[in-house]
Design a protein around this motif. Structure first.
Motif, mmCIF file in Angstrom:
data_model
loop_
_atom_site.group_PDB
_atom_site.id
_atom_site.type_symbol
_atom_site.label_atom_id
_atom_site.label_comp_id
_atom_site.label_asym_id
_atom_site.label_seq_id
_atom_site.Cartn_x
_atom_site.Cartn_y
_atom_site.Cartn_z
ATOM 1 N N LEU A 167 -13.696 9.240 14.879
ATOM 2 C CA LEU A 167 -14.793 10.200 14.840
ATOM 3 C C LEU A 167 -15.494 10.193 13.484
ATOM 4 C CD1 LEU A 167 -16.347 12.411 16.317
ATOM 5 C CD2 LEU A 167 -14.631 14.065 15.511
ATOM 6 N N THR A 168 -14.736 10.026 12.412
ATOM 7 C CA THR A 168 -15.326 9.980 11.067
ATOM 8 C C THR A 168 -16.280 8.799 10.933
ATOM 9 O OG1 THR A 168 -13.366 11.020 10.104
ATOM 10 C CG2 THR A 168 -14.813 9.821 8.613
ATOM 11 N N LEU A 169 -15.819 7.608 11.295
ATOM 12 C CA LEU A 169 -16.684 6.425 11.199
ATOM 13 C C LEU A 169 -17.827 6.497 12.202
ATOM 14 C CD1 LEU A 169 -14.035 3.585 10.743
ATOM 15 C CD2 LEU A 169 -15.432 4.690 8.997
ATOM 16 N N ALA A 182 -10.746 1.378 3.469
ATOM 17 C CA ALA A 182 -9.560 1.814 2.729
ATOM 18 C C ALA A 182 -9.597 3.316 2.474
ATOM 19 C CB ALA A 182 -9.472 1.053 1.409
ATOM 20 N N VAL A 183 -10.788 3.869 2.209
ATOM 21 C CA VAL A 183 -10.884 5.305 1.928
ATOM 22 C C VAL A 183 -10.487 6.115 3.156
ATOM 23 C CG1 VAL A 183 -12.475 7.165 1.336
ATOM 24 C CG2 VAL A 183 -12.652 4.976 0.163
ATOM 25 N N VAL A 184 -11.022 5.742 4.317
ATOM 26 C CA VAL A 184 -10.697 6.462 5.548
ATOM 27 C C VAL A 184 -9.215 6.303 5.882
ATOM 28 C CG1 VAL A 184 -11.163 6.597 8.028
ATOM 29 C CG2 VAL A 184 -13.039 6.265 6.418
ATOM 30 N N VAL A 214 -13.563 -1.021 15.709
ATOM 31 C CA VAL A 214 -14.246 -1.470 16.929
ATOM 32 C C VAL A 214 -14.596 -0.278 17.822
ATOM 33 C CG1 VAL A 214 -13.996 -2.825 19.043
ATOM 34 C CG2 VAL A 214 -13.214 -3.765 16.864
ATOM 35 N N ALA A 215 -13.660 0.661 17.963
ATOM 36 C CA ALA A 215 -13.938 1.837 18.784
ATOM 37 C C ALA A 215 -15.081 2.657 18.197
ATOM 38 C CB ALA A 215 -12.678 2.697 18.910
ATOM 39 N N ALA A 216 -15.066 2.864 16.874
ATOM 40 C CA ALA A 216 -16.112 3.670 16.233
ATOM 41 C C ALA A 216 -17.479 3.010 16.363
ATOM 42 C CB ALA A 216 -15.762 3.897 14.764
ATOM 43 N N VAL A 217 -17.553 1.703 16.112
ATOM 44 C CA VAL A 217 -18.841 0.999 16.193
ATOM 45 C C VAL A 217 -19.340 0.935 17.635
ATOM 46 C CG1 VAL A 217 -19.986 -1.216 15.811
ATOM 47 C CG2 VAL A 217 -18.388 -0.333 14.112
ATOM 48 N N THR A 271 -17.846 9.383 3.723
ATOM 49 C CA THR A 271 -16.855 9.328 4.797
ATOM 50 C C THR A 271 -15.564 10.068 4.440
ATOM 51 O OG1 THR A 271 -16.153 7.161 3.946
ATOM 52 C CG2 THR A 271 -17.703 7.174 5.780
ATOM 53 N N PHE A 272 -15.158 10.010 3.169
ATOM 54 C CA PHE A 272 -13.906 10.680 2.806
ATOM 55 C C PHE A 272 -14.057 12.204 2.930
ATOM 56 C CE2 PHE A 272 -16.145 10.841 -1.229
ATOM 57 C CZ PHE A 272 -15.763 12.061 -1.764
ATOM 58 N N TRP A 273 -15.238 12.728 2.571
ATOM 59 C CA TRP A 273 -15.465 14.164 2.662
ATOM 60 C C TRP A 273 -15.568 14.599 4.116
ATOM 61 C CZ3 TRP A 273 -19.851 17.620 3.498
ATOM 62 C CH2 TRP A 273 -19.612 18.912 3.035
ATOM 63 N N LEU A 274 -16.239 13.793 4.930
ATOM 64 C CA LEU A 274 -16.330 14.084 6.354
ATOM 65 C C LEU A 274 -14.942 14.064 6.993
ATOM 66 C CD1 LEU A 274 -18.088 14.591 8.831
ATOM 67 C CD2 LEU A 274 -18.413 12.118 9.040
ATOM 68 N N GLY A 275 -14.112 13.083 6.582
ATOM 69 C CA GLY A 275 -12.757 13.025 7.105
ATOM 70 C C GLY A 275 -11.931 14.240 6.726
ATOM 71 N N LEU A 276 -12.075 14.703 5.497
ATOM 72 C CA LEU A 276 -11.349 15.896 5.060
ATOM 73 C C LEU A 276 -11.798 17.135 5.831
ATOM 74 C CD1 LEU A 276 -11.260 15.308 1.194
ATOM 75 C CD2 LEU A 276 -9.366 15.094 2.806
ATOM 76 N N LEU A 277 -13.103 17.240 6.117
ATOM 77 C CA LEU A 277 -13.602 18.369 6.910
ATOM 78 C C LEU A 277 -13.008 18.346 8.320
ATOM 79 C CD1 LEU A 277 -17.402 18.524 5.943
ATOM 80 C CD2 LEU A 277 -15.562 20.045 5.198
ATOM 81 N N LEU A 278 -12.936 17.159 8.912
ATOM 82 C CA LEU A 278 -12.342 17.053 10.252
ATOM 83 C C LEU A 278 -10.861 17.399 10.223
ATOM 84 C CD1 LEU A 278 -14.035 13.774 11.556
ATOM 85 C CD2 LEU A 278 -14.635 16.126 12.109
#
Length: 314
Positions: A186-188, A255-257, A103-106, A144-151
């Protein structure tokens, strides 16, 4: 307005029934014997037969569905095979964790993407438009998983501003809880802002070509007044629909995030239940996700008259 709302609610009821039937059938098609899984390798034929009778597994599928559907209407989704906890309470607890992130991300993505998309449409084929469209395309293209790993690598390991592993509930410690939610949100946010921005731009471009916009400009209104008071309301309808779809998808599909950031959410619960072959939890998660998706889209439909005057007129 009341007639419109009642028609949408009535249309949602058969959809929910179809969802319940689909979830029940899909779980029954999974290979394996739940009774054997519950009792383990030391089970005897007598104990297996007794457990199947107590669980209703020796009945026909229509009878099993009737029992399960009646229990579901009373809020009983069974118990987890692994933990023995009630499935409904377990799913609801994990859902609240996922809902905070989604909800926060959207919400943040909508607040940024809709004005950016309208500006891109207003400045079509100019430098702001090309920059915003390129940024949106890039953000949508990054997994999203790659973006999350970068963060994690940048903010967690290099700068050490945010925690890398673990999770703290906001109800336990709100300051620490917010820190643990920053990178998942931030990722989403970065991913969904691209999706919503492109839709907002496309719908605004379509509205800006209509005659009433030309009439508004001919009256001497400023471009900001045309965009805010005339174009926004009619162009926001398609974006609002997409927001509902994105929200429903993310509530059951992050689930990935959650795995990347070790968040104990609903998606992570479903993945763990699949690996453990915890059938009641799998069934409860699938049903809850599907029902949530239907309810979210029902709410989106009910809010449509607020953004599109043509719906109220019809």
């Amino acid at each position: 307005m009341l007639r419109f709302a009642l028609s949408r609610i009535v249309m949602a009821i058969p959809t929910l029934l179809i969802v319940a039937v689909a979830v029940f059938v899909l779980i029954r098609l999974i290979p394996g014997d739940p009774a054997q899984l519950l009792l383990g390798d030391l089970a005897t034929p007598a104990s297996l037969a007794d457990l199947r009778a107590r669980l209703g597994l020796d009945q026909s599928w229509p009878v099993q569905f009737g029992i399960w559907f009646n229990n579901m209407l009373h809020g009983d989704l069974g118990q987890s095979i692994n933990t023995g906890q009630p499935v409904l309470g377990l799913v609801w607890e994990r859902f609240l964790v996922s809902a905070r992130v989604v909800v926060a991300a959207v919400l943040f993505a909508t607040l940024v993407a809709v004005p950016a998309g309208m500006i891109a449409a207003w400045k079509q084929n100019k430098t702001p438009d090309l920059f915003l469209v390129s940024a949106a395309t890039l953000l949508v293209s990054i997994p999203t998983f790659w973006l999350g790993l970068l963060l994690l690598l940048f903010f967690g390991l290099k700068l050490q501003w945010l925690p890398v592993v673990g999770y703290v509930s906001i109800s336990t410690d709100w300051k620490a809880g917010l820190l643990y939610l920053v990178m998942p949100v931030l990722t989403l946010f970065l991913h969904e802002i691209g999706v919503l921005m492109r839709m907002a731009r496309a719908s605004t471009l379509e509205v800006l070509r209509l005659d009433y916009i030309t009439h508004a400009r001919a009256k001497g209104l400023s471009e900001s007044a045309v965009l805010i008071h005339h174009a926004f309301r009619n162009s926001f309808g398609p974006t609002w629909t997409l927001i509902g779809l994105v929200l429903g998808n993310l509530l059951g599909g992050i689930a990935v995030v959650e795995t990347v950031f070790t968040i104990p959410g609903l998606g992570r619960l479903l993945v763990d239940a699949i690996f453990a072959r915890d059938y009641p939890v799998i069934q409860g998660c699938l049903l809850f996700v599907a029902v949530t998706y239907v309810i979210v889209n029902l709410v989106v439909d009910l809010c449509y008259p607020l953004f599109d005057p043509r719906v109220t007129a019809e």
